[in-house]
Design a protein around this motif. Structure first.
Motif, PDB file in Angstrom:
ATOM      1  N   VAL A 120      -8.170  -0.081  -4.118  1.00 38.56           N
ATOM      2  CA  VAL A 120      -8.546  -0.696  -2.845  1.00 38.56           C
ATOM      3  C   VAL A 120      -7.989  -0.193  -1.479  1.00 38.56           C
ATOM      4  N   ASP A 121      -9.084   0.111  -0.663  1.00 37.18           N
ATOM      5  CA  ASP A 121      -8.728   0.556   0.775  1.00 37.18           C
ATOM      6  C   ASP A 121      -8.501  -0.368   1.764  1.00 37.18           C
ATOM      7  N   ILE A 122      -9.170  -1.525   1.630  1.00 41.49           N
ATOM      8  CA  ILE A 122      -8.863  -2.392   2.774  1.00 41.49           C
ATOM      9  C   ILE A 122      -8.964  -3.908   2.287  1.00 41.49           C
ATOM     10  N   ALA A 123      -8.158  -4.798   2.854  1.00 41.29           N
ATOM     11  CA  ALA A 123      -8.060  -6.252   2.219  1.00 41.29           C
ATOM     12  C   ALA A 123      -8.203  -7.199   3.663  1.00 41.29           C
ATOM     13  N   LEU A 124      -9.102  -7.910   3.450  1.00 42.03           N
ATOM     14  CA  LEU A 124      -9.246  -8.978   4.794  1.00 42.03           C
ATOM     15  C   LEU A 124      -8.717 -10.448   4.229  1.00 42.03           C
ATOM     16  N   ARG A 125      -7.742 -10.775   5.163  1.00 42.97           N
ATOM     17  CA  ARG A 125      -6.907 -11.884   4.736  1.00 42.97           C
ATOM     18  C   ARG A 125      -6.897 -13.162   5.676  1.00 42.97           C
ATOM     19  N   HIS A 126      -6.936 -14.102   5.366  1.00 46.62           N
ATOM     20  CA  HIS A 126      -6.557 -15.356   6.280  1.00 46.62           C
ATOM     21  C   HIS A 126      -5.095 -15.795   6.562  1.00 46.62           C
ATOM     22  N   GLY A 127      -4.334 -15.706   7.439  1.00 47.94           N
ATOM     23  CA  GLY A 127      -3.032 -15.832   7.520  1.00 47.94           C
ATOM     24  C   GLY A 127      -2.292 -15.467   8.672  1.00 47.94           C
ATOM     25  N   LEU A 128      -1.161 -15.498   8.495  1.00 48.53           N
ATOM     26  CA  LEU A 128      -0.519 -14.986   9.794  1.00 48.53           C
ATOM     27  C   LEU A 128      -0.139 -13.390   9.810  1.00 48.53           C
ATOM     28  N   GLY A 129      -0.564 -12.708   8.999  1.00 50.30           N
ATOM     29  CA  GLY A 129      -0.438 -11.422   9.135  1.00 50.30           C
ATOM     30  C   GLY A 129       0.974 -10.749   8.616  1.00 50.30           C
ATOM     31  N   GLU A 130       1.844 -11.703   7.853  1.00 50.63           N
ATOM     32  CA  GLU A 130       3.200 -11.198   7.601  1.00 50.63           C
ATOM     33  C   GLU A 130       3.169 -10.694   6.343  1.00 50.63           C
ATOM     34  N   TYR A 131       2.718  -9.309   5.945  1.00 54.96           N
ATOM     35  CA  TYR A 131       2.553  -9.100   4.580  1.00 54.96           C
ATOM     36  C   TYR A 131       3.692  -7.883   4.618  1.00 54.96           C
ATOM     37  N   LEU A 132       4.316  -7.732   3.375  1.00 56.36           N
ATOM     38  CA  LEU A 132       5.172  -6.475   3.272  1.00 56.36           C
ATOM     39  C   LEU A 132       4.170  -5.091   3.088  1.00 56.36           C
ATOM     40  N   ALA A 133       5.020  -4.016   3.616  1.00 54.67           N
ATOM     41  CA  ALA A 133       4.417  -2.777   3.373  1.00 54.67           C
ATOM     42  C   ALA A 133       2.909  -2.305   3.643  1.00 54.67           C
ATOM     43  N   VAL A 134       2.511  -3.260   4.447  1.00 56.82           N
ATOM     44  CA  VAL A 134       1.119  -2.981   4.989  1.00 56.82           C
ATOM     45  C   VAL A 134       0.949  -3.106   6.489  1.00 56.82           C
ATOM     46  N   GLU A 135      -0.078  -2.500   7.223  1.00 58.10           N
ATOM     47  CA  GLU A 135      -0.140  -2.885   8.478  1.00 58.10           C
ATOM     48  C   GLU A 135      -1.147  -3.762   8.791  1.00 58.10           C
ATOM     49  N   SER A 136      -1.050  -4.734   9.497  1.00 58.03           N
ATOM     50  CA  SER A 136      -1.782  -5.880   9.608  1.00 58.03           C
ATOM     51  C   SER A 136      -2.342  -5.891  11.005  1.00 58.03           C
ATOM     52  N   ILE A 137      -3.677  -6.087  11.181  1.00 58.92           N
ATOM     53  CA  ILE A 137      -4.511  -5.986  12.600  1.00 58.92           C
ATOM     54  C   ILE A 137      -5.220  -7.387  12.746  1.00 58.92           C
TER      55      ILE A 137
END
Length: 66
Positions: A19-36
Motif C-alpha cells: 500500500v502506498d497511501i492510506a486515508l484515515r479519519h482521525g487526529l493524525g497521530e499515527y506512528l512512523a508515518v507522515e500525516s497531512i
C-alpha cells in the motif's frame, strides 16, 4: 498506473503491505508515518424528531449536553 481503492476500517502497515497511501479519519497521530490533514472536521449534531419532541427545545449548542 494501476490504482486500487479498498474501503476498510483496518489499519494498514505501510511498511509491510503493498500500500502506498492510506486515508484515515482521525487526529493524525499515527506512528512512523507522515500525516497531512486534508480537511477540517465538521461536527453536526443530529437527533430523531421523536427524541426532540420529548424534551426541551434546543436553542444553543450547549443545550445538546442535557
Amino acid at each position: 498506473m494501476d490504482v486500487r481503492v479498498q474501503s476498510t476500517a483496518e489499519l494498514v502497515d505501510l511498511l509491510r503491505e503493498p500500500v502506498d497511501i492510506a486515508l484515515r479519519h482521525g487526529l493524525g497521530e499515527y506512528l512512523a508515518v507522515e500525516s497531512i490533514p486534508l480537511m477540517a472536521p465538521v461536527l453536526l449534531p443530529v437527533a430523531s424528531p421523536g427524541l426532540l419532541a420529548g424534551g426541551p427545545a434546543l436553542e444553543e449548542p450547549q443545550d445538546c449536553l442535557s
